[in-house]
Scaffold this motif. Structure first.
Motif, PDB file in Angstrom:
ATOM      1  N   SER A   1       0.852  -1.180   0.000  1.00 40.57           N
ATOM      2  CA  SER A   1       0.000   0.000   0.000  1.00 40.57           C
ATOM      3  C   SER A   1       0.891   1.234   0.000  1.00 40.57           C
ATOM      4  O   SER A   1       2.048   1.185   0.411  1.00 40.57           O
TER       5      SER A   1
ATOM      6  N   PRO B   1       1.153   3.993   1.825  1.00 44.25           N
ATOM      7  CA  PRO B   1       1.858   4.480   3.022  1.00 44.25           C
ATOM      8  C   PRO B   1       3.072   3.635   3.419  1.00 44.25           C
ATOM      9  O   PRO B   1       3.901   4.078   4.198  1.00 44.25           O
TER      10      PRO B   1
ATOM     11  N   ALA C   1       5.844   5.593   1.439  1.00 45.20           N
ATOM     12  CA  ALA C   1       5.806   7.049   1.393  1.00 45.20           C
ATOM     13  C   ALA C   1       5.683   7.576   2.814  1.00 45.20           C
ATOM     14  O   ALA C   1       4.838   7.111   3.576  1.00 45.20           O
ATOM     15  N   ALA C   2       6.523   8.525   3.166  1.00 46.93           N
ATOM     16  CA  ALA C   2       6.490   9.092   4.509  1.00 46.93           C
ATOM     17  C   ALA C   2       6.259  10.586   4.402  1.00 46.93           C
ATOM     18  O   ALA C   2       6.877  11.244   3.562  1.00 46.93           O
ATOM     19  N   PRO C   3       5.367  11.163   5.243  1.00 49.03           N
ATOM     20  CA  PRO C   3       5.151  12.612   5.187  1.00 49.03           C
ATOM     21  C   PRO C   3       6.477  13.345   5.430  1.00 49.03           C
ATOM     22  O   PRO C   3       7.189  13.033   6.390  1.00 49.03           O
TER      23      PRO C   3
END
Lengths: 444, 444
Positions: free
Chosen positions: B55, B57, B60-62
């Motif tokens: 998925s 997230p 991907a990290a803020p």
């Protein structure tokens, strides 16, 4: 020549449709399940996707994967737009036709803006994964825009979040928004303090969680207040636009500036109810739901059954007057099982059984560590709130999640979020500053 | 009055920009990181999101979460559209201006269709999360449409998948498509056999994985063939439309019918290279990359540095002629550290250091259990393939994933996928039958 087995068509694979198909596992029928999306959605946790606590695959399972071992089920992706009861067919949006001998309509519900569909653009509801992504984008982007905004008035408006509707979804969303502002985001911004965000919950009736006993509603209100949510009760929404909303309460009119409004107030039956009414002359109730017989069949059309949020059904317990069935997932699942049983009884030329709803109680969570629980047990009602209720809510929801892997990953995600206050799914595809568009997709 | 600290602006938070900002952790400067999206993307695993194995997230990290403890960094969401070297400002798309004393441009790369931008609609590339969702949608929807298609010719076209470009991304995608068709989906369909899907990999040069030594390219081709991927080498794409593509090989012209074509062939520098060239008169190479000095600064503009895929940079090892730096993530990270070091040396009025690229080798995975590895070790080159290479690839990628939680969840996801052949993220928001649109978002 092989005997043709009865063809069962199930429209919609939410809790009702999924349960009906599963209950026909050993039946000597061919089942086709048609759904608009490729996944079954565990809707009670959809608010966690909208608030970046869970990723979409944690609460959504591909429908055909769920039926991979049930060989009498064929899964088709498609949207039903017409139903012909005499020809026994349905027509899909692309013109394809499917034949049925028995039809189970489980198309669910959508948002209702009470005739004000122009509000939809400014206050999205929460029914689908697309809805959840849109709310996630709006919440996260409001904080991003506030970090870049120099004007203090506009900045304050960006940091004001309004949830309309004090049912379980509204309460969950408002509580989680407050948690994000108070616990997840502080420390990550340099120009704003996310703790200064205001979260408002606007409810038309005099209390939140109306389906709960009054003392639990009051506990929920207190727990919301403790999280920092401002609750406006007996408030009527009179207008919503791009800059905020207008409400009227006992103390007068109020304007709430907000760039992030979420609609959790109204539910309307799927438009397929209207399609069915036009085709069969059946009756719809005020919410657009199809009024069904005691055995969930359509009056005059015993081969058609309507279940779940699309049905206006009653529970028939011996010796008691019929009671309306609430629009909750246990209701849909029980109707799915009842419809499957009645279908099999009809195939055997036996009498059908009236639907009887067994109410095991009600749960709602308010945020980290808080929930309210109202259970009907053989020993009487069991009501509690706070941390024990939250633990109960957590395990009940993880238990009912479809598929082992999801349960496991969701538990890890929650354990992680619990200890760190982090929400791992805070990811918005595209630039996020405007709604999803082909342009966003094309950005590097 | 407080002394004003030097303002460092970093455009782009890929591997280069992130590493540069981190290397300035203890520097006495104020850093602003501007990115078009809210997340740092672990691009080497983006193909796993496109093929429903992970998925979003998970990879991907803020960005602001990554910098939450680095107090000298401010994160802003925005797209830079103009750079003024004399005024030392950049302008964002919405008109806002940001001042800088030192500028690091790390805007990366995008797809290139070699002047045939009309191909983009029919053959999406893979650079962003939005791209990955679009490819996931096309692959899954091709199988869904095939299950509903009655015509055998059209059905065969729906089950033909073409990947253009035999670099690491193309090889990974083609291998994973074959796995999905052979191992994930069989048993879930009733009318089609997903194993009959054809996966083709079209490469312009005479071998796949050109950056690898020739024997490893050959091993990769064999492993692809074992997975069922048909590889067309030395093939030139002459046309792409909604129904398929035309290629020319040594044996003549060929038409490949396909409704799912993925473009992994061409990379072009970010359009910011052109913006920079117009503003400073700097030189761009054929791929649109900015030609930089040995210390990664812009000729004549020592306060501007360009790094990562946007830079046409050389490695300067003592006693050897300068070597071009390949467009891989270790190159971008090393440039990020070099730019940060040179910036600090310049602040101290010290001489800057020429960039030197340390090549630790190359990895590529082909599918479950197969990969090729080419490592440069002090004891000489270490080359291997097959299962040990796959394990090495797996742990290297998980190790470099940003953030502990991600690593942990990705490992669980992979362990699950490995034992069950399942791919848990097979979820498409909206009906999926057409591309993402507001209409999809509004469906119940």
């Amino acid at each position: 020549m092989a005997r043709m087995r009865p063809q069962v068509l199930i429209i919609g694979c939410g809790f009702g449709g999924l349960e009906a198909a599963r209950a026909l596992r050993t039946a000597d029928v061919d089942i086709t399940v048609v759904d608009k999306t490729n996944h079954h959605l565990f809707q009670p946790l959809l608010y966690q996707v909208a608030t970046a606590g869970l990723s979409a695959p944690s609460i959504a399972a591909p429908i055909r994967h769920l039926f991979r071992r049930q060989r009498n089920v064929t899964t088709l992706l498609g949207e039903v737009v017409a139903i012909a009861p005499t020809e026994r067919t349905v027509t899909l949006k692309d013109g394809a036709r499917l034949h049925w001998d028995h039809l189970i309509v489980a198309a669910g519900a959508t948002h209702s803006y009470f005739g004000r569909d122009d509000w939809a653009a400014h206050a999205p509801g929460l029914k689908t994964l697309s809805d959840a992504f849109e709310i996630r984008r709006r919440v996260l982007m409001a904080f991003e825009a506030a970090e870049r905004e120099e004007d203090p008035v506009r900045r304050a408006a960006l940091l004001q979040f309004v949830v309309v509707g004090g049912g379980p979804t509204g309460v969950e969303l408002a509580g989680t928004f407050a948690e994000i502002a108070r616990h997840t985001l502080p420390g990550e911004f340099r120009r704003i303090d996310p703790r200064q965000a205001r979260v408002l919950l606007v409810e038309g009736s005099p209390r939140v969680l109306q389906a709960m006993p009054e003392p639990l509603s009051e506990r929920a209100r207190e727990q919301l207040a403790a999280l920092g949510v401002e609750v406006r009760l007996a408030a009527r929404v009179t207008g919503i636009d791009a800059e905020g909303l207008d409400i009227t309460t006992a103390t007068g009119a109020e304007r709430l500036h907000s760039r992030c409004i979420v609609w959790a107030a109204g539910v309307a039956a799927s438009p397929l109810g209207r399609v069915l009414a036009d085709a069969t002359g059946c009756t719809l109730d005020r919410a657009g739901r199809v009024v069904v017989e005691a055995d969930l069949s359509l009056p005059g059309h015993p081969a058609i059954q309507v279940i779940g949020d699309l049905a206006s059904a009653h529970s028939h317990a011996p010796g008691r007057p019929p009671q309306p069935v609430p629009g909750v997932s246990p209701g849909a699942k029980q109707m799915g099982r009842c419809a499957a049983a009645n279908l099999q009884q009809r195939l055997r030329n036996q009498a059908t059984t009236p639907f009887r709803y067994r109410d095991y109680g009600n749960l709602a969570t308010i945020g980290r560590n808080s929930a309210v629980v109202d259970l009907d047990t053989p020993a009487g009602a069991w009501r509690f709130s706070g941390y024990p209720a939250w633990l109960f809510w957590l395990f009940a929801h993880v238990y009912f999640l479809i598929g082992f892997r999801n349960r496991f990953v969701v538990l890890i995600d929650w354990a992680w979020a619990y200890w760190t206050h982090d929400r791992h799914a805070r990811v918005v595809a595209g630039s996020g500053l405007s709604a999803a568009s082909p342009e966003n997709g094309a950005q590097a």
